[in-house]
Design a protein around this motif. Structure first.
Motif, PDB file in Angstrom:
ATOM      1  N   LYS A  94       5.202  13.858   0.193  1.00 16.98           N
ATOM      2  CA  LYS A  94       6.157  13.142  -0.663  1.00 16.98           C
ATOM      3  C   LYS A  94       7.455  12.880   0.111  1.00 16.98           C
ATOM      4  N   ILE A 101       2.229   1.792  -3.495  1.00 15.64           N
ATOM      5  CA  ILE A 101       1.193   2.326  -4.398  1.00 15.64           C
ATOM      6  C   ILE A 101       0.956   3.801  -4.083  1.00 15.64           C
ATOM      7  N   LEU A 102       0.856   4.106  -2.784  1.00 16.39           N
ATOM      8  CA  LEU A 102       0.639   5.495  -2.359  1.00 16.39           C
ATOM      9  C   LEU A 102       1.779   6.399  -2.820  1.00 16.39           C
ATOM     10  N   LYS A 103       3.004   5.908  -2.664  1.00 15.99           N
ATOM     11  CA  LYS A 103       4.173   6.699  -3.061  1.00 15.99           C
ATOM     12  C   LYS A 103       4.148   6.994  -4.558  1.00 15.99           C
ATOM     13  N   ARG A 104       3.848   5.953  -5.338  1.00 20.37           N
ATOM     14  CA  ARG A 104       3.813   6.129  -6.803  1.00 20.37           C
ATOM     15  C   ARG A 104       2.711   7.109  -7.204  1.00 20.37           C
ATOM     16  N   LEU A 105       1.538   6.933  -6.589  1.00 18.18           N
ATOM     17  CA  LEU A 105       0.399   7.810  -6.906  1.00 18.18           C
ATOM     18  C   LEU A 105       0.727   9.265  -6.589  1.00 18.18           C
ATOM     19  N   ILE A 106       1.298   9.484  -5.409  1.00 16.24           N
ATOM     20  CA  ILE A 106       1.618  10.857  -5.003  1.00 16.24           C
ATOM     21  C   ILE A 106       2.703  11.454  -5.893  1.00 16.24           C
ATOM     22  N   THR A 107       3.680  10.629  -6.281  1.00 15.82           N
ATOM     23  CA  THR A 107       4.741  11.122  -7.169  1.00 15.82           C
ATOM     24  C   THR A 107       4.157  11.523  -8.526  1.00 15.82           C
ATOM     25  N   VAL A 108       3.285  10.674  -9.067  1.00 17.22           N
ATOM     26  CA  VAL A 108       2.657  10.981 -10.372  1.00 17.22           C
ATOM     27  C   VAL A 108       1.807  12.244 -10.249  1.00 17.22           C
ATOM     28  N   PHE A 109       0.998  12.308  -9.182  1.00 13.96           N
ATOM     29  CA  PHE A 109       0.130  13.462  -8.945  1.00 13.96           C
ATOM     30  C   PHE A 109       0.952  14.750  -8.807  1.00 13.96           C
ATOM     31  N   TYR A 110       2.068  14.644  -8.072  1.00 12.08           N
ATOM     32  CA  TYR A 110       2.956  15.784  -7.839  1.00 12.08           C
ATOM     33  C   TYR A 110       3.504  16.318  -9.169  1.00 12.08           C
ATOM     34  N   THR A 149       0.830  -1.220   0.000  1.00 11.05           N
ATOM     35  CA  THR A 149       0.000   0.000   0.000  1.00 11.05           C
ATOM     36  C   THR A 149       0.857   1.260   0.000  1.00 11.05           C
TER      37      THR A 149
END
Lengths: 59, 170
Positions: free
Chosen positions: B82, B6-15, B3
């Motif tokens: 992040k 996934i959270l790290k990847r999502l936040i990086t993409v969003f950022y 989790t």
């Protein structure tokens, strides 16, 4: 007590099953608490009573 | 642990998406200023279409202040999140960085929430000459999330103390 028993810190640490770093924390008084099992092991290794190794000092 | 990945990847993409969007918007505004077409911009602020053609430069500037401040707070909280994820991913949950960052995120989320309510209120009074009070779900959600992050920071601080005590129990 270690000197009386002519034992080195490393030997004691090995007997009671803790690291020398943790034994050093115990000796310096920086430890927050001592487990009964550790105290028992120390007393057993040094053939002494808890009162021989514990001392109260007012801050 | 999946989790957090996934959270790290999502936040990086969003950022990065937000960052790219921000740069694109900045280029667009700078281009409009250089070409003297700033009055052609018809931005939507707080759901209301503004016509820069009928507004003075002072009014244009004023209309942009609140959204820019709110966006800055949101983006900054994303940066803190992040940065915290690096420690969380490595299993260092109760580090001083995570505790302070969670507290900062909480404060920024509260600022975002209250800023939007107050900003919207002032915006309608100044530009539309009417009293308009709106409490939509995003405002309430940001407020709850802000308080939750602040509470989480306190919990992590307590956990850090307990962890240190546990490490010093021999």
């Amino acid at each position: 007590m270690l000197a009386k028993r002519e034992m080195k810190s490393k030997e004691l640490a090995e007997i009671i099953g803790i690291t020398t770093a943790n034994l050093s924390i115990l000796k310096s008084g920086k430890a927050k608490a001592v487990r009964f099992s550790t105290l028992e092991a120390i007393c057993k290794a040094l053939d002494c009573q808890p009162s021989d190794i514990l001392e109260y000092k007012e801050d | 642990m999946r989790t957090i990945l996934i959270l790290k990847r999502l936040i990086t993409v969003f950022y990065y998406l937000i960052f790219i969007g921000l740069i694109a918007q900045l280029f667009r505004i700078i281009n409009q200023i250089i070409t003297g077409k700033i009055h052609d911009l018809k931005p939507k602020i707080f759901g209301e279409q503004l016509d820069y053609g009928t507004m003075s430069l002072f009014e244009i500037g004023l209309s942009g202040v609140v959204p820019v401040v709110l966006f800055y707070c949101f983006f900054q909280s994303l940066i803190y999140l992040k940065r915290s994820l690096k420690d969380l991913e490595s299993g260092n949950y109760f580090s001083a960085l995570v505790i302070t960052n969670f507290k900062k995120i909480g404060i920024l989320f509260l600022v975002c929430s209250l800023g939007e309510v107050i900003g919207k209120l002032l915006f309608f009074i100044v530009f539309k000459s009417k009293f308009h009070f709106e409490l939509d779900s995003s405002v309430v959600l940001f407020f709850i999330m802000g308080l939750f992050f602040m509470f989480l920071s306190e919990v992590f601080q307590k956990a850090r103390r307990l962890q240190q005590e546990n490490e010093l129990t021999i």
